[in-house]
Design a protein around this motif. Structure first.
Motif: not given
Length: 351
Positions: A59, A63, A66-67, A182, A185
């Motif tokens: 997970e 993230a 995405k970051y 992000h 996260t």
């Protein structure tokens, strides 16, 4: 847990007794889910902890990608904003120069102006020279009108640039907010994984991470003959160079968001490997999978990028014999692993 606490022997007042009973019942309900026997949940086994940590790492990797994507867009927005500001500054300099020139012409007209052209001709000591001068003034007037037109256009251009810069500032603020979300996260999931791992022994932690069991003892001492073999099997010299770079980085630490030269995340490693080979790859896994020609798993060659999970959140560089080099997660350095250790999602031949 509250269910195992004994009630105090000395309770004065019915209100306190009722309060103690309420707290005790609430504790029991929390421990049993309102329907249990009052016993605490059993401690998870080492295998369950490892499975949960692996899930957290996966997970976190989603993230992280995405970051990485948000950071790439934020960097682009920042560069664009700087370019717009530089261009606006250059145009403002040219506008100021044009304004000064128009001001000089206007001042000259004011000093000489006012007289009717026919009267100026009549009073002139040199009529022929005056007529020549009048023609020049007419031409100068045309040039002045053109100069005014250029100034007006420059003003419009500058306002457009300022408008574009305002839009870019808004975009940059949004990207930075996205980056922060992000980042939080990623760090939250990695911290949760660290806490879980801290409860395991070193031996129990051994099974954590993508491909941890695959030749971890050789992670920092690759077989040079194997690296040479993978390079010679590569479809071209650039793929061979990328494989060779990946072999050189075995044992390097995983750091999320890192692209080398000393630490990497998964897509940072593949990007750095191909950058060393003279090929520019996008930053994220979900962009890298479209950076070349898709190839079926049965046709993999050294240098191909191999992707995992349905969300394309992990990538490695194939080196032959069903193996890859990848940057797994913070629990493991860059290492060799089987392509079977994660759910295979696809492969791309970059060059």
């Amino acid at each position: 847990m509250g269910a195992h606490r004994k009630a105090r022997q000395r309770v004065t007042g019915g209100g306190r007794a009722r309060t103690a009973a309420t707290i005790t019942l609430a504790g029991a309900a929390t421990a049993t889910g309102l329907g249990g026997t009052g016993h605490a949940d059993p401690q998870p086994t080492a295998a369950q902890v490892r499975a949960r940590v692996d899930k957290l790492y996966q997970e976190a990797e989603v993230a992280t990608e995405k970051y990485n994507g948000a950071k790439e867009k934020a960097d682009t927005a920042e560069r664009r904003l700087e370019e717009l500001r530089d261009e606006a500054a250059r145009k403002e300099d040219r506008l100021n120069t044009a304004r000064e020139a128009l001001g000089s012409v206007a001042a000259a007209q004011y000093r000489s102006g006012g007289l009717d052209p026919a009267l100026q001709l009549a009073l002139s000591a040199d009529p022929d020279g005056y007529l020549d001068g009048a023609a020049f003034v007419e031409r100068a007037g045309s040039r002045q009108r053109a100069a005014v037109g250029r100034v007006r256009k420059q003003l419009r251009d500058i306002e457009q640039l300022r408008g574009a810069a305002r839009i870019e500032v808004t975009s940059l603020k949004s990207r930075r907010a996205e980056l922060k979300r992000h980042r939080e996260t990623v760090t939250g999931k990695l911290e949760a994984a660290r806490r879980l791992l801290s409860g395991l022994t070193a031996e129990e932690r051994a099974g954590v991470g993508h491909g941890t069991a695959d030749r971890s003892s050789r992670a920092s001492s690759p077989d040079s003959r194997e690296a040479l073999s993978a390079s010679t099997q590569a479809p071209n010299s650039r793929a061979a160079a990328a494989v060779a770079y990946a072999h050189q980085k075995l044992g390097s630490p995983y750091v999320w968001g890192a692209t080398g030269p000393d630490s990497f995340d998964c897509s940072g490693l593949t990007q750095a490997a191909y950058r060393a080979a003279g090929v520019s790859l996008p930053r994220t896994t979900y962009a890298q999978i479209d950076a070349g020609r898709r190839v079926p798993r049965s046709e993999l060659l050294p240098g191909d990028l191999v992707f995992f999970y349905s969300g394309i959140s992990h990538v490695g560089i194939y080196i032959g014999n069903g193996q890859m080099i990848h940057a797994p997660n913070p629990s493991a350095p860059v290492r060799v692993a089987s392509v079977d250790v994660m759910p295979f999602a696809g492969a791309t031949r970059v060059v």
